[in-house]
Design a protein around this motif. Structure first.
Motif, PDB file in Angstrom:
ATOM      1  N   ILE A   1       0.862  -1.173   0.000  1.00 45.54           N
ATOM      2  CA  ILE A   1       0.000   0.000   0.000  1.00 45.54           C
ATOM      3  C   ILE A   1       0.906   1.233   0.000  1.00 45.54           C
ATOM      4  N   TYR A   2       0.697   2.088  -0.963  1.00 43.21           N
ATOM      5  CA  TYR A   2       1.501   3.312  -1.096  1.00 43.21           C
ATOM      6  C   TYR A   2       0.610   4.540  -1.018  1.00 43.21           C
ATOM      7  N   ARG A   3       1.160   5.584  -0.458  1.00 43.53           N
ATOM      8  CA  ARG A   3       0.517   6.899  -0.520  1.00 43.53           C
ATOM      9  C   ARG A   3       1.318   7.734  -1.502  1.00 43.53           C
ATOM     10  N   VAL A   4       0.612   8.392  -2.403  1.00 46.98           N
ATOM     11  CA  VAL A   4       1.231   9.199  -3.457  1.00 46.98           C
ATOM     12  C   VAL A   4       0.967  10.670  -3.165  1.00 46.98           C
ATOM     13  N   GLU A   5       2.010  11.469  -3.327  1.00 44.56           N
ATOM     14  CA  GLU A   5       1.887  12.916  -3.152  1.00 44.56           C
ATOM     15  C   GLU A   5       2.839  13.608  -4.123  1.00 44.56           C
ATOM     16  N   ASN A   6       2.329  14.556  -4.877  1.00 51.18           N
ATOM     17  CA  ASN A   6       3.147  15.305  -5.847  1.00 51.18           C
ATOM     18  C   ASN A   6       3.915  14.379  -6.791  1.00 51.18           C
ATOM     19  N   ASP A   7       3.234  13.352  -7.304  1.00 55.80           N
ATOM     20  CA  ASP A   7       3.793  12.408  -8.268  1.00 55.80           C
ATOM     21  C   ASP A   7       4.980  11.610  -7.723  1.00 55.80           C
ATOM     22  N   LYS A   8       5.009  11.391  -6.422  1.00 57.39           N
ATOM     23  CA  LYS A   8       6.043  10.573  -5.787  1.00 57.39           C
ATOM     24  C   LYS A   8       5.389   9.638  -4.783  1.00 57.39           C
ATOM     25  N   LEU A   9       5.986   8.461  -4.610  1.00 58.19           N
ATOM     26  CA  LEU A   9       5.574   7.568  -3.535  1.00 58.19           C
ATOM     27  C   LEU A   9       6.161   8.138  -2.251  1.00 58.19           C
ATOM     28  N   VAL A  10       5.308   8.373  -1.249  1.00 56.68           N
ATOM     29  CA  VAL A  10       5.776   9.037  -0.030  1.00 56.68           C
ATOM     30  C   VAL A  10       5.640   8.179   1.226  1.00 56.68           C
ATOM     31  N   GLU A  11       4.839   7.103   1.140  1.00 59.28           N
ATOM     32  CA  GLU A  11       4.616   6.283   2.327  1.00 59.28           C
ATOM     33  C   GLU A  11       4.247   4.873   1.890  1.00 59.28           C
ATOM     34  N   HIS A  12       4.624   3.870   2.715  1.00 66.51           N
ATOM     35  CA  HIS A  12       4.447   2.468   2.331  1.00 66.51           C
ATOM     36  C   HIS A  12       4.114   1.581   3.530  1.00 66.51           C
ATOM     37  N   TRP A  13       3.153   0.677   3.302  1.00 66.43           N
ATOM     38  CA  TRP A  13       2.811  -0.402   4.234  1.00 66.43           C
ATOM     39  C   TRP A  13       2.813  -1.686   3.411  1.00 66.43           C
ATOM     40  N   ASP A  14       3.064  -2.839   4.046  1.00 66.56           N
ATOM     41  CA  ASP A  14       2.992  -4.086   3.291  1.00 66.56           C
ATOM     42  C   ASP A  14       2.678  -5.287   4.165  1.00 66.56           C
ATOM     43  N   ALA A  15       2.301  -6.358   3.496  1.00 69.99           N
ATOM     44  CA  ALA A  15       2.127  -7.678   4.093  1.00 69.99           C
ATOM     45  C   ALA A  15       2.595  -8.664   3.040  1.00 69.99           C
ATOM     46  N   MET A  16       3.292  -9.715   3.477  1.00 71.89           N
ATOM     47  CA  MET A  16       3.816 -10.683   2.515  1.00 71.89           C
ATOM     48  C   MET A  16       3.654 -12.091   3.038  1.00 71.89           C
ATOM     49  N   MET A  17       3.547 -13.031   2.101  1.00 65.74           N
ATOM     50  CA  MET A  17       3.341 -14.425   2.456  1.00 65.74           C
ATOM     51  C   MET A  17       4.041 -15.312   1.426  1.00 65.74           C
ATOM     52  N   GLN A  18       4.835 -16.241   1.925  1.00 64.18           N
ATOM     53  CA  GLN A  18       5.482 -17.214   1.047  1.00 64.18           C
ATOM     54  C   GLN A  18       4.504 -18.334   0.732  1.00 64.18           C
ATOM     55  N   MET A  19       4.508 -18.800  -0.512  1.00 62.43           N
ATOM     56  CA  MET A  19       3.684 -19.928  -0.901  1.00 62.43           C
ATOM     57  C   MET A  19       4.182 -21.146  -0.129  1.00 62.43           C
ATOM     58  N   PRO A  20       3.343 -21.789   0.676  1.00 60.36           N
ATOM     59  CA  PRO A  20       3.790 -22.931   1.475  1.00 60.36           C
ATOM     60  C   PRO A  20       4.000 -24.183   0.619  1.00 60.36           C
ATOM     61  N   ASP A  21       4.882 -25.063   1.087  1.00 67.51           N
ATOM     62  CA  ASP A  21       5.097 -26.336   0.396  1.00 67.51           C
ATOM     63  C   ASP A  21       3.876 -27.235   0.533  1.00 67.51           C
ATOM     64  N   VAL A  22       3.233 -27.187   1.686  1.00 69.87           N
ATOM     65  CA  VAL A  22       2.027 -27.978   1.939  1.00 69.87           C
ATOM     66  C   VAL A  22       0.907 -27.006   2.276  1.00 69.87           C
ATOM     67  N   ARG A  23      -0.211 -27.178   1.601  1.00 66.58           N
ATOM     68  CA  ARG A  23      -1.331 -26.260   1.776  1.00 66.58           C
ATOM     69  C   ARG A  23      -2.462 -26.942   2.535  1.00 66.58           C
ATOM     70  N   ALA A  24      -3.175 -26.188   3.338  1.00 66.01           N
ATOM     71  CA  ALA A  24      -4.309 -26.705   4.098  1.00 66.01           C
ATOM     72  C   ALA A  24      -5.596 -26.711   3.266  1.00 66.01           C
ATOM     73  N   ASN A  25      -5.585 -26.056   2.102  1.00 70.02           N
ATOM     74  CA  ASN A  25      -6.749 -26.032   1.220  1.00 70.02           C
ATOM     75  C   ASN A  25      -6.271 -25.870  -0.225  1.00 70.02           C
ATOM     76  N   ASN A  26      -7.206 -25.912  -1.132  1.00 74.84           N
ATOM     77  CA  ASN A  26      -6.861 -25.776  -2.555  1.00 74.84           C
ATOM     78  C   ASN A  26      -7.232 -24.401  -3.116  1.00 74.84           C
ATOM     79  N   ASN A  27      -7.531 -23.452  -2.263  1.00 75.51           N
ATOM     80  CA  ASN A  27      -7.898 -22.116  -2.717  1.00 75.51           C
ATOM     81  C   ASN A  27      -6.664 -21.385  -3.216  1.00 75.51           C
ATOM     82  N   PRO A  28      -6.799 -20.704  -4.342  1.00 72.01           N
ATOM     83  CA  PRO A  28      -5.621 -19.988  -4.870  1.00 72.01           C
ATOM     84  C   PRO A  28      -5.241 -18.822  -3.972  1.00 72.01           C
ATOM     85  N   MET A  29      -3.937 -18.542  -3.917  1.00 80.44           N
ATOM     86  CA  MET A  29      -3.458 -17.364  -3.196  1.00 80.44           C
ATOM     87  C   MET A  29      -3.410 -16.165  -4.137  1.00 80.44           C
ATOM     88  N   PHE A  30      -3.644 -16.411  -5.399  1.00 79.16           N
ATOM     89  CA  PHE A  30      -3.505 -15.336  -6.376  1.00 79.16           C
ATOM     90  C   PHE A  30      -4.546 -15.496  -7.448  1.00 79.16           C
TER      91      PHE A  30
END
Length: 125
Positions: free
Chosen positions: A96-125
């Protein structure tokens, strides 16, 4: 192009250039000098992002075309839901970025690695 569409395009272009192409010059072009970082593992400012990109390069992360599943914008806030590869593993990011005056000025994120073993078959993407 509306201001919201312009913010979306700026954010996509910056993200691809900096994190997909691993082009450190994109930091100076797209991010404000006083960039605010909410990820606790990365310092504020352009130098923090440049150090992160250098680390990715040193770890052998390849240049790659970023896949964006969702790009959402509300005024000056743009959210990216993307797929990325690091260390031979697939990752999913929400940035998540905040834009001001045509520049990225602030950032938040969340990340997740694709697991080797999944608890369900729902896509992550």
């Amino acid at each position: 192009m509306t201001p919201v569409e312009k913010n979306k395009q700026l954010t996509i272009t910056a993200y691809q250039r900096i994190f997909g192409d691993l082009d450190i010059t994109g930091v100076d072009e797209f991010m404000s000098k006083d960039f605010i970082q909410h990820n606790p593992s990365t310092p504020d400012g352009q130098d923090g992002v440049k150090a992160l990109v250098q680390m990715l390069i040193s770890q052998g992360v390849p240049k790659q075309k970023i896949e964006f599943k969702h790009v959402l914008a509300d005024g000056d806030i743009v959210s990216l839901h993307s797929r990325y590869e690091m260390a031979g593993k697939e990752w999913r990011f929400i940035d998540i970025y905040r834009v001001e005056n045509d520049k990225l000025v602030e950032h938040w994120d969340a990340m997740m690695q694709m697991p080797d073993v999944r608890a369900n078959n729902n896509p992550m993407f």
